[in-house]
Write a protein that holds these residues in place. Structure first.
Motif, mmCIF file in Angstrom:
data_model
loop_
_atom_site.group_PDB
_atom_site.id
_atom_site.type_symbol
_atom_site.label_atom_id
_atom_site.label_comp_id
_atom_site.label_asym_id
_atom_site.label_seq_id
_atom_site.Cartn_x
_atom_site.Cartn_y
_atom_site.Cartn_z
ATOM 1 N N ASP A 206 -33.859 49.352 7.499
ATOM 2 C CA ASP A 206 -32.896 50.334 6.985
ATOM 3 C C ASP A 206 -31.483 49.926 7.336
ATOM 4 O O ASP A 206 -30.531 50.062 6.526
ATOM 5 N N LEU A 207 -31.372 49.440 8.585
ATOM 6 C CA LEU A 207 -30.039 49.008 9.026
ATOM 7 C C LEU A 207 -29.549 47.810 8.230
ATOM 8 O O LEU A 207 -28.359 47.733 7.829
ATOM 9 N N ASP A 208 -30.477 46.886 7.931
ATOM 10 C CA ASP A 208 -30.113 45.706 7.137
ATOM 11 C C ASP A 208 -29.697 46.118 5.724
ATOM 12 O O ASP A 208 -28.704 45.577 5.143
ATOM 13 N N ASP A 209 -30.441 47.063 5.134
ATOM 14 C CA ASP A 209 -30.101 47.529 3.783
ATOM 15 C C ASP A 209 -28.729 48.191 3.771
ATOM 16 O O ASP A 209 -27.913 47.995 2.825
ATOM 17 N N ALA A 210 -28.511 49.003 4.829
ATOM 18 C CA ALA A 210 -27.203 49.692 4.898
ATOM 19 C C ALA A 210 -26.084 48.692 5.050
ATOM 20 O O ALA A 210 -24.988 48.822 4.448
ATOM 21 N N MET A 211 -26.321 47.639 5.845
ATOM 22 C CA MET A 211 -25.317 46.615 6.075
ATOM 23 C C MET A 211 -25.041 45.842 4.783
ATOM 24 O O MET A 211 -23.874 45.538 4.458
ATOM 25 N N ALA A 212 -26.122 45.549 4.035
ATOM 26 C CA ALA A 212 -25.941 44.809 2.765
ATOM 27 C C ALA A 212 -25.139 45.640 1.768
ATOM 28 O O ALA A 212 -24.260 45.134 1.045
ATOM 29 N N ALA A 213 -25.445 46.929 1.730
ATOM 30 C CA ALA A 213 -24.733 47.808 0.815
ATOM 31 C C ALA A 213 -23.271 47.903 1.191
ATOM 32 O O ALA A 213 -22.367 47.904 0.325
ATOM 33 N N LEU A 214 -22.990 47.955 2.489
ATOM 34 C CA LEU A 214 -21.612 48.042 2.950
ATOM 35 C C LEU A 214 -20.859 46.765 2.606
ATOM 36 O O LEU A 214 -19.679 46.813 2.164
ATOM 37 N N LYS A 215 -21.518 45.622 2.807
ATOM 38 C CA LYS A 215 -20.862 44.375 2.498
ATOM 39 C C LYS A 215 -20.538 44.279 1.005
ATOM 40 O O LYS A 215 -19.453 43.812 0.593
ATOM 41 N N ALA A 216 -21.500 44.707 0.172
ATOM 42 C CA ALA A 216 -21.258 44.655 -1.282
ATOM 43 C C ALA A 216 -20.081 45.532 -1.688
ATOM 44 O O ALA A 216 -19.265 45.188 -2.526
ATOM 45 N N LYS A 217 -19.993 46.679 -1.044
ATOM 46 C CA LYS A 217 -18.909 47.607 -1.350
ATOM 47 C C LYS A 217 -17.564 47.035 -0.951
ATOM 48 O O LYS A 217 -16.603 47.102 -1.704
ATOM 49 N N VAL A 218 -17.550 46.408 0.260
ATOM 50 C CA VAL A 218 -16.288 45.855 0.761
ATOM 51 C C VAL A 218 -15.860 44.666 -0.119
ATOM 52 O O VAL A 218 -14.679 44.534 -0.494
ATOM 53 N N GLN A 219 -16.846 43.836 -0.459
ATOM 54 C CA GLN A 219 -16.523 42.672 -1.269
ATOM 55 C C GLN A 219 -16.061 43.074 -2.682
ATOM 56 O O GLN A 219 -15.162 42.498 -3.275
ATOM 57 N N GLY A 220 -16.703 44.140 -3.197
ATOM 58 C CA GLY A 220 -16.320 44.612 -4.514
ATOM 59 C C GLY A 220 -14.899 45.172 -4.520
ATOM 60 O O GLY A 220 -14.121 44.982 -5.444
ATOM 61 N N GLY A 221 -14.514 45.788 -3.450
ATOM 62 C CA GLY A 221 -13.170 46.349 -3.345
ATOM 63 C C GLY A 221 -12.135 45.259 -3.211
ATOM 64 O O GLY A 221 -11.027 45.364 -3.701
ATOM 65 N N SER A 222 -12.436 44.180 -2.577
ATOM 66 C CA SER A 222 -11.477 43.097 -2.400
ATOM 67 C C SER A 222 -11.240 42.404 -3.726
ATOM 68 O O SER A 222 -10.126 41.910 -3.993
ATOM 69 N N GLN A 223 -12.212 42.289 -4.614
ATOM 70 C CA GLN A 223 -12.058 41.570 -5.887
ATOM 71 C C GLN A 223 -11.178 42.363 -6.855
ATOM 72 O O GLN A 223 -10.508 41.803 -7.709
ATOM 73 N N SER A 224 -11.177 43.684 -6.801
ATOM 74 C CA SER A 224 -10.310 44.437 -7.691
ATOM 75 C C SER A 224 -8.913 44.395 -7.135
ATOM 76 O O SER A 224 -7.959 44.250 -7.776
#
Length: 224
Positions: A206-224
């Motif tokens: 669960d922690l790994d999934d949450a971490m992956a989701a957080l990373k995707a969100k952060v990376q997505g925000g940096s590209q915009s």
């Protein structure tokens, strides 16, 4: 009543008294020996008295035989001297002494038989005392062995239910039960640890999934 008959009554009386008091066997046999030794002393005195009486009877018989012979001689002398009355009186006295000698002789025969019987009883009593002495030694040894066995029984508990051996076996069972319980508790702890590890594995995913989701969100925000 013979010496042995009197001794038998005495022994039964004294020994039965000890038995009624629950005395130990060595005391009983020692009392019997004391009675037998005392009876032996009395018996020797009785035999000596009988022998003395027999000797006296023999002397009386011998004396009367001699007197009878002397009066017969006097009767002969009186008759040769022409005194028939004196000869008759001498013969009468000679006959009296012959009768006495015969009577004493009969008593000697009876007394001799009595003395022989008493001597036989005395020898039997001596043999019995020797036998009892030997039995006393053997009985003492047997009693010590029996006492040692009884002591061992008391220590080990073999002589009664719920003794030392039973207590030991109960304790052994209790210890074995405790060991079984501890073993079971250990196995349960292992099972609980395994379940905890499985839970931890679930939390890590669960922690790994949450971490992956957080990373995707952060990376997505940096590209915009």
């Amino acid at each position: 009543m013979t010496i042995l008959d009197r001794l038998s009554r005495l022994l039964r009386s004294n020994v039965n008294d000890l038995i009624s008091k629950a005395e130990d066997p060595t005391k009983i046999i020692e009392q019997a020996l004391q009675d037998m030794r005392a009876a032996y002393t009395d018996a020797r005195s009785e035999v000596a008295g009988a022998m003395s009486q027999n000797a006296k009877l023999e002397r009386e018989a011998s004396t009367n035989r001699k007197l009878a012979a002397e009066y017969e001689k006097k009767a002969e002398e009186a008759l040769r001297g022409g005194s028939e009355d004196l000869a008759r009186e001498a013969l009468r006295r000679a006959q009296n002494h012959k009768d006495l000698a015969a009577g004493f002789g009969e008593q000697v025969a009876v007394q001799s038989s009595t003395v022989d019987a008493l001597k036989t009883q005395l020898r039997a009593l001596e043999a019995k005392i020797d036998e009892m002495e030997s039995k006393k030694t053997l009985l003492a040894a047997r009693q010590k062995t029996a006492q040692a066995g009884a002591t061992l029984d008391r220590v080990s508990g073999f002589d009664k239910a719920g003794g030392a051996m039973d207590a030991f076996e109960d304790m052994e069972e209790k210890v074995a039960g405790m060991e079984d319980r501890n073993k079971a508790m250990g196995e349960l702890r292992k099972e609980n640890d395994f379940d905890a590890q499985l839970k931890d594995l679930g939390r890590d995913k669960d922690l790994d999934d949450a971490m992956a989701a957080l990373k995707a969100k952060v990376q997505g925000g940096s590209q915009s």
